[in-house]
Scaffold this active site. Structure first.
Site, PDB file in Angstrom:
ATOM      1  N   HIS A  25       0.739  -1.175  -0.039  1.00 55.25           N
ATOM      2  CA  HIS A  25      -0.167  -0.071  -0.025  1.00 55.25           C
ATOM      3  C   HIS A  25       0.810   1.107  -0.056  1.00 55.25           C
ATOM      4  O   HIS A  25       0.448   2.154  -0.781  1.00 55.25           O
ATOM      5  CB  HIS A  25      -0.934  -0.192   1.137  1.00 55.25           C
ATOM      6  CG  HIS A  25      -1.863  -0.911   1.379  1.00 55.25           C
ATOM      7  ND1 HIS A  25      -3.290  -1.017   1.071  1.00 55.25           N
ATOM      8  CD2 HIS A  25      -1.721  -2.379   1.549  1.00 55.25           C
ATOM      9  CE1 HIS A  25      -3.998  -1.944   1.026  1.00 55.25           C
ATOM     10  NE2 HIS A  25      -3.289  -2.984   1.264  1.00 55.25           N
ATOM     11  N   ASP A 120      -5.349   6.077   2.225  1.00 57.76           N
ATOM     12  CA  ASP A 120      -5.854   4.659   1.652  1.00 57.76           C
ATOM     13  C   ASP A 120      -7.339   4.323   2.089  1.00 57.76           C
ATOM     14  O   ASP A 120      -7.881   4.689   3.093  1.00 57.76           O
ATOM     15  CB  ASP A 120      -4.918   3.798   2.420  1.00 57.76           C
ATOM     16  CG  ASP A 120      -4.804   2.272   1.581  1.00 57.76           C
ATOM     17  OD1 ASP A 120      -3.895   1.994   1.244  1.00 57.76           O
ATOM     18  OD2 ASP A 120      -5.859   1.828   1.789  1.00 57.76           O
TER      19      ASP A 120
HETATM   20  C1  UDX Z   1      -0.568  -6.787  -0.436  1.00 53.13           C
HETATM   21  C2  UDX Z   1      -1.807  -8.026  -0.754  1.00 53.13           C
HETATM   22  O1  UDX Z   1      -1.160  -9.394  -0.438  1.00 53.13           O
HETATM   23  C3  UDX Z   1      -2.144  -8.047  -2.163  1.00 53.13           C
HETATM   24  O2  UDX Z   1      -3.297  -9.075  -2.428  1.00 53.13           O
HETATM   25  C4  UDX Z   1      -2.562  -6.814  -2.363  1.00 53.13           C
HETATM   26  O3  UDX Z   1      -2.977  -6.593  -3.749  1.00 53.13           O
HETATM   27  C5  UDX Z   1      -1.806  -5.478  -2.129  1.00 53.13           C
HETATM   28  O4  UDX Z   1      -1.354  -5.711  -0.846  1.00 53.13           O
HETATM   29  P1  UDX Z   1       1.762  -7.752  -1.371  1.00 53.13           P
HETATM   30  O5  UDX Z   1       1.291  -9.390  -1.124  1.00 53.13           O
HETATM   31  O6  UDX Z   1       2.766  -7.296  -0.883  1.00 53.13           O
HETATM   32  O7  UDX Z   1       0.509  -6.824  -1.090  1.00 53.13           O
HETATM   33  O8  UDX Z   1       1.788  -8.010  -3.188  1.00 53.13           O
HETATM   34  P2  UDX Z   1       2.102  -7.083  -4.049  1.00 53.13           P
HETATM   35  O9  UDX Z   1       0.875  -5.980  -4.272  1.00 53.13           O
HETATM   36  O10 UDX Z   1       2.392  -7.743  -5.414  1.00 53.13           O
HETATM   37  O11 UDX Z   1       3.288  -6.124  -3.685  1.00 53.13           O
HETATM   38  C6  UDX Z   1       4.659  -6.559  -3.588  1.00 53.13           C
HETATM   39  C7  UDX Z   1       5.561  -5.416  -3.664  1.00 53.13           C
HETATM   40  O12 UDX Z   1       6.790  -5.720  -3.329  1.00 53.13           O
HETATM   41  C8  UDX Z   1       5.618  -5.228  -5.535  1.00 53.13           C
HETATM   42  O13 UDX Z   1       5.828  -3.947  -5.557  1.00 53.13           O
HETATM   43  C9  UDX Z   1       6.957  -5.748  -5.734  1.00 53.13           C
HETATM   44  O14 UDX Z   1       7.655  -5.239  -6.671  1.00 53.13           O
HETATM   45  C10 UDX Z   1       7.732  -5.795  -4.492  1.00 53.13           C
HETATM   46  N1  UDX Z   1       8.623  -6.908  -4.125  1.00 53.13           N
HETATM   47  C11 UDX Z   1       8.359  -8.121  -3.750  1.00 53.13           C
HETATM   48  C12 UDX Z   1       9.900  -6.510  -4.219  1.00 53.13           C
HETATM   49  O15 UDX Z   1      10.359  -5.377  -4.724  1.00 53.13           O
HETATM   50  N2  UDX Z   1      10.974  -7.367  -4.152  1.00 53.13           N
HETATM   51  C13 UDX Z   1      10.785  -8.603  -3.785  1.00 53.13           C
HETATM   52  O16 UDX Z   1      11.729  -9.680  -3.460  1.00 53.13           O
HETATM   53  C14 UDX Z   1       9.269  -8.920  -3.792  1.00 53.13           C
END
Ligand code: UDX
Length: 464
Positions: A25, A120
């Site tokens: 977020h 948010d």
């Molecule tokens: C959470 C919820 O799990 C997801 O369902 C919702 O859509 C957004 O909030 P998250 O699980 O963190 O998010 O997943 P995602 O939305 O895909 O965000 C992950 C972020 O971390 C991405 O921007 C990705 O680029 C970053 N990331 C992930 C990295 O920079 N490095 C990594 O090794 C893994």
């Protein structure tokens, strides 16, 4: 918070941005901060004390202030998101109101400093505080427009008996929200959690309906119908300005202490691999899977006989700080499988060696994959990821799904990899995602739909 003025001494409107303190977020909110600042607004990021981002990772020119949240560390570290979100809203309401009142009073010559609040959708209490102080307040939905439609329909779908999801109705289409099936609305949950979640969504939707406008991290070309639906249903201005990572390509924020150190050595390893050959595997920042599932995933990747780069971050396995893979498996993948704790994901997805992204379908990861033209292998774990996987596979046709009967199996993983990497279906998916990545470039460049929506948003803020 000094009264803002531009180079010519003219006052600038100040935007106070409140991200929900989770990386998925904070990241899009900070991209929005950078975009608003680049268009002449003064920007203050108001963050809870929990998981404050490193100030150095803030977009240039934006300031950071914190509000006390009084949230116990055990709750902040837990997966009980509804309780965390309610506590955040409850505990920060008064401190935020004081902060906003002070910001409005700051002008010495009797004029109110012109402010706007962008919170948010989950952090709805500041929207109320802003309204009470006569300050325009917008909400940011960091996930998809389709997911916000689920939020709006959740109570009604519960009353209609679709929810909570039952074994018996999982494959029933949700007529109100095509192409979703009941199983895409949410993971199965017990009644108490369902009630708490429905209550949370009631608050979120009420907050948005009473706000001055809704900003969506999506773009017209993929979710036009859903965006239009929200516009009609809420009767407030809606701004589809995404994908925000593409509108504001600044470094992703680091939340102090919350995420592991970035491992950049994987980029050098990718340089040694053939174009389009490597599977990138990452499940975002929040989800956790059980140990059996991790092993099936590991053996599925090993059995694919392809090179892969896999992010196994701390707590990926439920209840465990770290993960040890068996020696036999490590032997099998030696020289072919690279396992790291955290990578610069956008850079990895941009690397020509990457052939597919095995993802949980978090919204940020999905948008990043689409905009970089990397085909997707969907292994959603819950919440919005389930519906996003449906859109990816059935609507946009830019990915394939790992088929799961009772539980994830290594065979299921291998089949999904083969479907995508070999044969006709994979070719079609690859062509389609390249087209979609071109669409992203067009909509974010000058005169594109998202750039125009961002300009509309800034005009709206300036004139409100
Ligand atoms: C959470 C919820 O799990 C997801 O369902 C919702 O859509 C957004 O909030 P998250 O699980 O963190 O998010 O997943 P995602 O939305 O895909 O965000 C992950 C972020 O971390 C991405 O921007 C990705 O680029 C970053 N990331 C992930 C990295 O920079 N490095 C990594 O090794 C893994």
């Amino acid at each position: 918070m000094a009264p803002p003025s531009d180079r010519n001494g003219r006052r600038r409107r100040r935007a106070l941005l409140l991200p929900l303190p989770y990386h998925g977020h904070v990241n899009p909110m900070l991209r929005l901060a950078a975009a608003l600042h680049a268009r002449g607004l003064a920007v203050t990021v108001v963050h809870a004390e929990t998981r404050v981002p490193d100030r150095r990772s803030l977009p240039a020119g934006c300031e950071l202030v914190t509000v006390p949240d009084g949230i116990p560390p055990e709750l902040a570290a837990s997966n009980d998101i509804p309780s965390f979100v309610f506590a955040l809203n409850r505990n920060c309401a008064a401190p935020f109101r004081d902060l906003l009142a002070a910001a409005l009073r700051e002008d010495d010559d009797g004029r109110r400093v012109a402010c706007v609040v962008v919170a948010d959708v989950d952090w709805f209490a500041p929207l109320t505080a802003a309204r009470e102080l006569g300050v325009p307040a917008l909400a940011l939905m960091t996930s998809s427009a389709a997911r916000f439609r689920v939020y709006m329909a959740y109570r009604r779908l519960s009353e209609m008996g679709y929810l909570p999801v039952q074994e018996s109705n999982m494959d029933k289409p949700v007529d109100e929200l095509p192409p979703l099936l009941v199983r895409d609305l949410h993971a199965r949950m017990d009644t108490a959690r369902h009630v708490a979640y429905a209550d949370l969504l009631d608050h979120i939707v009420a907050g948005v309906r009473q706000s001055s406008g809704l900003i969506l991290n999506t773009f017209d070309a993929i979710e036009r119908a859903d965006v239009e639906h929200i516009r009609r249903d809420t009767s407030i201005p809606v701004f589809p300005v995404g994908p925000l990572h593409a509108i504001s390509p600044v470094a992703a924020p680091q939340q102090s202490g919350a995420l592991p150190e970035e491992d950049r050595s994987c980029l050098a390893w990718l340089d040694t691999q053939l174009p389009g050959s490597v599977l990138f595997v990452s499940f975002g920042t929040l989800v956790s899977i059980d140990a059996d599932e991790l092993m099936e995933l590991a053996w599925g990747l090993a059995g694919s006989n392809r090179p892969f780069l896999w992010v196994v971050r701390p707590r990926l396995v439920r209840g465990r700080d770290s993960v040890e893979l068996p020696g036999e498996l490590l032997q099998e993948i030696r020289g072919r499988g690279v396992i790291v704790r955290w990578v610069p994901q956008e850079e990895v997805l941009s690397h020509p060696a990457i052939g597919a992204f095995v993802t949980h379908c978090g919204w940020n990861s999905t948008l990043e994959s689409i905009s970089k033209g990397v085909p997707i292998i969907c292994k959603p774990c819950g919440s919005d990821q389930l519906g996003t996987a449906r859109y990816v596979c059935d609507m946009w046709k830019v990915g394939v799904r790992v088929e799961i009967k009772d539980k994830v199996t290594r065979e299921g993983i291998q089949v999904a990899i083969e479907r995508l990497m070999d044969g006709k279906e994979g070719e079609m998916v690859r062509d389609r995602i390249i087209e979609m990545s071109d669409v992203v470039s067009k909509c974010t460049m000058k005169g594109g739909s998202s750039e125009l929506a961002m300009n509309d948003l800034v005009d709206f803020i300036e004139s409100s």
